[in-house]
Design a protein around this motif. Sequence first.
Motif, short mmCIF file in Angstrom:
data_model
loop_
_atom_site.label_atom_id
_atom_site.label_comp_id
_atom_site.label_asym_id
_atom_site.label_seq_id
_atom_site.Cartn_x
_atom_site.Cartn_y
_atom_site.Cartn_z
N ASP A 104 0.82 -1.22 0.00
CA ASP A 104 0.00 0.00 0.00
C ASP A 104 0.85 1.27 0.00
OD1 ASP A 104 0.87 0.49 2.61
OD2 ASP A 104 -0.99 -0.16 3.55
N ALA A 105 2.19 1.09 0.03
CA ALA A 105 3.14 2.21 -0.04
C ALA A 105 2.95 3.25 1.07
CB ALA A 105 3.08 2.89 -1.41
N GLY A 106 2.17 2.92 2.09
CA GLY A 106 1.90 3.88 3.15
C GLY A 106 1.06 5.05 2.70
N ASP A 107 0.37 4.90 1.58
CA ASP A 107 -0.42 5.98 0.99
C ASP A 107 -1.91 5.67 1.15
OD1 ASP A 107 -0.68 8.35 -0.95
OD2 ASP A 107 -1.83 6.78 -1.97
N PRO A 108 -2.69 6.58 1.73
CA PRO A 108 -4.12 6.31 1.98
C PRO A 108 -4.90 5.93 0.72
CG PRO A 108 -3.41 8.24 3.21
CD PRO A 108 -2.27 7.87 2.32
N ARG A 109 -4.63 6.62 -0.39
CA ARG A 109 -5.36 6.32 -1.62
C ARG A 109 -5.00 4.92 -2.14
NH1 ARG A 109 -5.43 10.73 -6.32
NH2 ARG A 109 -6.53 11.79 -4.62
N GLN A 110 -3.70 4.63 -2.14
CA GLN A 110 -3.29 3.29 -2.60
C GLN A 110 -3.81 2.22 -1.66
OE1 GLN A 110 0.59 3.09 -4.31
NE2 GLN A 110 0.92 0.94 -3.75
N ALA A 111 -3.91 2.55 -0.38
CA ALA A 111 -4.42 1.59 0.60
C ALA A 111 -5.84 1.16 0.27
CB ALA A 111 -4.35 2.17 2.01
N THR A 112 -6.68 2.12 -0.16
CA THR A 112 -8.06 1.76 -0.50
C THR A 112 -8.11 0.92 -1.76
OG1 THR A 112 -8.38 3.85 -1.70
CG2 THR A 112 -9.02 3.80 0.62
N GLN A 113 -7.21 1.19 -2.70
CA GLN A 113 -7.13 0.38 -3.91
C GLN A 113 -6.69 -1.05 -3.58
OE1 GLN A 113 -4.40 2.73 -6.22
NE2 GLN A 113 -5.96 4.21 -6.86
N VAL A 114 -5.71 -1.15 -2.71
CA VAL A 114 -5.23 -2.46 -2.27
C VAL A 114 -6.34 -3.22 -1.56
CG1 VAL A 114 -3.74 -3.56 -0.54
CG2 VAL A 114 -2.76 -1.96 -2.20
N ALA A 115 -7.07 -2.51 -0.70
CA ALA A 115 -8.16 -3.15 0.04
C ALA A 115 -9.21 -3.71 -0.92
CB ALA A 115 -8.81 -2.15 0.99
N GLN A 116 -9.55 -2.94 -1.93
CA GLN A 116 -10.54 -3.41 -2.90
C GLN A 116 -10.00 -4.60 -3.68
OE1 GLN A 116 -13.82 -2.22 -3.18
NE2 GLN A 116 -13.87 -4.21 -4.20
N LYS A 117 -8.71 -4.59 -4.00
CA LYS A 117 -8.11 -5.73 -4.70
C LYS A 117 -8.17 -6.99 -3.85
CE LYS A 117 -4.10 -7.34 -7.27
NZ LYS A 117 -4.30 -8.74 -6.79
#
Length: 384
Positions: free
Chosen positions: A85-98
């Motif tokens: 998730d790179a420690g990034d909130p936006r990427q974290a939500t993308q990872v969560a959905q994946k």
Amino acid sequence: MSTSTVLGRGMATVCILGVSAAAAVGVARADEMVKIGEAAPVTGPASYLGKDTENGARLAIEEINQTGLVIGGKKVTLVFDAQDDAGDPRQATQVAQKLVDDKVVAVVGHMQSGSTIPASKIYSDAGIAQVSPSATNPAYTQQGFKTAYRVVATDAQQGPTLADYAAKTLKVKTVAIVDDSTAYGQGLAVEFEKQAKANGITVLSHDASTDKAVDFRAILTKIKGEKPDVIMYGGLDGTGGPFAKQAKQLGMTMKVLAGDGLCADDLAKLAGDAADNVICSIAGAPLLKMSGGPAFVERYKKRFGYAPVLNSPFAYDAVGVIIDAMKRAQSTEPAKILAAMPATDHQGVLGETQFDAKGDLKHGVISLYKYVGGKQALLGVVEQ
């Protein structure tokens, strides 16, 4: 021996082998492949902490697969689905959905509060248990999500412990506070500030930086003029190390108080000899004092070739908590695993893990450390 006899025996052998192969295929098909998700930053400034987190979960899953897992009379093989998730909130939500789309049955993660909190709604909407090994911001479990759990104490415990140490042991009268504007750093600083004021400490200033900052001289010069007894820094070591180093370069000799984001063995790599000015806390017991700590260290070293850093024992037990719920539910269905989570009473590397109604630990532990010659030294352990 006739040719027909030889052919007959050959055909018989082929048939037997065919039956054996079919049986083997049947066994394989009877096995259930179950995905466990994990999310942490393995790129970016906190990548070494993220990799340690991933390693802890990976080790647990590998050991469980080696031992063998049977759920509901069916052999289960765990599949590790690790995401960055790179420690990034936006990427974290993308990872969560994946991970949801990958049909994981539960998730270990995320590592940082700023990633864990935004991702938590996605897991909640999907009905998937989320067990963070290291997110300490109290807000994570205050949202009312029945999917949110953590195996670490919170900043509502960590911040006040640091403030109590400042007031009662260091006899501090004044403090300057700086945070990195992340959910973790800001949350820790706010909890520290509340308890510091309650302890009669005067907060001279509270400045905000960022988790990308490299030059702190302007803030530090201002703080130097305020002449606080100590500085409290809320953030990770990627910025906190240089912060402490630049403070010492400016002739500021007061202690820098910080949380677990700074409290790693190799802080001196970032702070230099200024590490010796740092007093920090970790939301958990010292690894070697954990009930399963020494054995975990040896297994970790054997598997990865180096010692644990910080979060790996928590990630290891987060997997254990999920599998414990799976066993009690006798099901690999996410809804049934989730339903079993509140009754958790897991004995692992950390010791006993039980949850309160919000998904927080019933019994948190905070450890305090100083640095001597750049090496971490235990000051004490506070049980909550």
